[in-house]
Motif scaffolding. Sequence first.
Motif, short mmCIF file in Angstrom:
data_model
loop_
_atom_site.label_atom_id
_atom_site.label_comp_id
_atom_site.label_asym_id
_atom_site.label_seq_id
_atom_site.Cartn_x
_atom_site.Cartn_y
_atom_site.Cartn_z
N SER A 1 -6.96 -6.70 8.94
CA SER A 1 -6.42 -6.12 10.15
C SER A 1 -5.11 -6.83 10.46
CB SER A 1 -7.40 -6.24 11.33
OG SER A 1 -7.60 -7.60 11.64
N GLY A 2 -4.21 -6.07 11.05
CA GLY A 2 -2.91 -6.61 11.39
C GLY A 2 -1.91 -5.49 11.55
N VAL A 3 -0.64 -5.88 11.69
CA VAL A 3 0.43 -4.90 11.83
C VAL A 3 1.62 -5.28 10.96
CG1 VAL A 3 -0.20 -4.19 14.17
CG2 VAL A 3 1.40 -6.06 13.85
N PHE A 4 2.34 -4.25 10.52
CA PHE A 4 3.61 -4.44 9.83
C PHE A 4 4.62 -3.55 10.51
CE2 PHE A 4 6.62 -3.39 6.34
CZ PHE A 4 7.19 -4.64 6.24
N ARG A 5 5.64 -4.19 11.09
CA ARG A 5 6.69 -3.48 11.84
C ARG A 5 6.09 -2.55 12.89
NH1 ARG A 5 10.41 -2.51 6.59
NH2 ARG A 5 11.25 -4.63 6.50
N GLY A 6 5.08 -3.08 13.60
CA GLY A 6 4.48 -2.36 14.70
C GLY A 6 3.42 -1.34 14.33
N GLN A 7 3.21 -1.11 13.06
CA GLN A 7 2.22 -0.14 12.61
C GLN A 7 1.00 -0.85 12.04
OE1 GLN A 7 2.63 3.24 13.07
NE2 GLN A 7 4.42 2.51 14.21
N PRO A 8 -0.20 -0.35 12.32
CA PRO A 8 -1.41 -0.97 11.77
C PRO A 8 -1.40 -0.91 10.24
CG PRO A 8 -1.97 0.73 13.39
CD PRO A 8 -0.50 0.82 13.15
N ILE A 9 -1.88 -1.97 9.62
CA ILE A 9 -1.99 -1.97 8.16
C ILE A 9 -3.31 -1.32 7.76
CG2 ILE A 9 -0.52 -4.00 7.86
CD1 ILE A 9 -3.07 -5.66 7.43
N ALA A 10 -3.41 -0.95 6.50
CA ALA A 10 -4.62 -0.30 5.99
C ALA A 10 -5.81 -1.22 6.19
CB ALA A 10 -4.44 0.04 4.52
N PRO A 11 -6.93 -0.69 6.70
CA PRO A 11 -8.07 -1.55 6.97
C PRO A 11 -8.84 -2.02 5.73
CG PRO A 11 -8.56 0.72 7.56
CD PRO A 11 -7.11 0.67 7.17
N LYS A 12 -8.72 -1.30 4.63
CA LYS A 12 -9.44 -1.68 3.41
C LYS A 12 -8.56 -1.39 2.21
CE LYS A 12 -14.21 -1.41 1.91
NZ LYS A 12 -15.45 -0.62 2.04
N ILE A 13 -8.48 -2.39 1.30
CA ILE A 13 -7.61 -2.25 0.14
C ILE A 13 -8.31 -2.72 -1.14
CG2 ILE A 13 -5.44 -2.48 1.41
CD1 ILE A 13 -5.41 -5.45 0.27
N LEU A 14 -7.81 -2.21 -2.24
CA LEU A 14 -8.09 -2.77 -3.56
C LEU A 14 -6.85 -3.56 -3.93
CD1 LEU A 14 -9.59 0.34 -5.41
CD2 LEU A 14 -10.81 -1.53 -4.29
N GLU B 1 0.80 -1.22 0.00
CA GLU B 1 0.00 0.00 0.00
C GLU B 1 0.84 1.27 0.00
OE1 GLU B 1 -2.13 -3.16 2.52
OE2 GLU B 1 -0.09 -2.56 2.05
N ASN B 2 2.09 1.17 0.43
CA ASN B 2 2.98 2.34 0.48
C ASN B 2 3.88 2.44 -0.74
OD1 ASN B 2 2.10 3.24 3.09
ND2 ASN B 2 3.20 1.49 3.94
N GLY B 3 3.72 1.52 -1.69
CA GLY B 3 4.54 1.54 -2.90
C GLY B 3 5.87 0.83 -2.75
N SER B 4 6.06 0.10 -1.66
CA SER B 4 7.30 -0.65 -1.46
C SER B 4 7.18 -2.03 -2.11
CB SER B 4 7.59 -0.83 0.03
OG SER B 4 7.78 0.41 0.64
N ARG B 5 8.26 -2.45 -2.75
CA ARG B 5 8.28 -3.77 -3.37
C ARG B 5 9.07 -4.74 -2.51
NH1 ARG B 5 9.61 -2.05 -9.44
NH2 ARG B 5 7.56 -1.27 -9.98
N THR B 6 8.54 -5.97 -2.46
CA THR B 6 9.18 -7.04 -1.70
C THR B 6 9.13 -8.31 -2.53
OG1 THR B 6 8.32 -6.05 0.33
CG2 THR B 6 9.15 -8.29 0.51
N ASP B 7 10.19 -9.10 -2.45
CA ASP B 7 10.20 -10.38 -3.17
C ASP B 7 9.69 -11.50 -2.26
OD1 ASP B 7 12.34 -10.84 -1.43
OD2 ASP B 7 13.84 -10.91 -3.02
N LYS B 8 9.67 -12.70 -2.81
CA LYS B 8 9.18 -13.86 -2.06
C LYS B 8 9.95 -14.04 -0.75
CE LYS B 8 8.69 -18.89 -2.51
NZ LYS B 8 8.73 -20.01 -3.47
N ALA B 9 11.26 -13.97 -0.82
CA ALA B 9 12.08 -14.15 0.39
C ALA B 9 11.73 -13.11 1.45
CB ALA B 9 13.56 -14.10 0.04
N GLY B 10 11.47 -11.88 1.02
CA GLY B 10 11.12 -10.81 1.96
C GLY B 10 9.79 -11.04 2.64
#
Length: 132
Positions: free
Chosen positions: A95-108, A48-57
């Motif tokens: 719902s959940g967290v990523f690195r201690g921060q809440p994730i976006a509650p609704k996504i496309l 949601e923040n535009g960061s890319r991650t691979d499978k290992a990440g």
Amino acid sequence: MTGREHKRRGDPVRPILDLQRRWVEALINADTAALDAILVDTYVDTDENGSRTDKAGILAALKSSDLRLASITLLETHVHRYGNSAVLTGESAQSGVFRGQPIAPKILFTATVVLQNGTWRAVAAHRTVVRD
């Protein structure tokens, strides 16, 4: 049409929706073994923040508990199949967290999947925040 009727009639979308269900369950349960089988080795995730991650990440974030998903509710999914590949588009609540921060509650979301050796697998996913 019921799920049983879809299977009996050989619905070409059913295996893709089954993959999506297993993918969501694996994320919620931090089941990295299941995700390892679901994601191709070259998988790319754009969050949601535009960061890319691979499978290992992705697997590392779940193993370390940097990413903890408490719930994912699929609100809608559209499957666009093109032979041995398909694109899923839709909306979900989570719902959940990523690195201690809440994730976006609704996504496309948009996800690309391919049929490899008779098995549907995820190639890429992209999420965008729904702003109310």
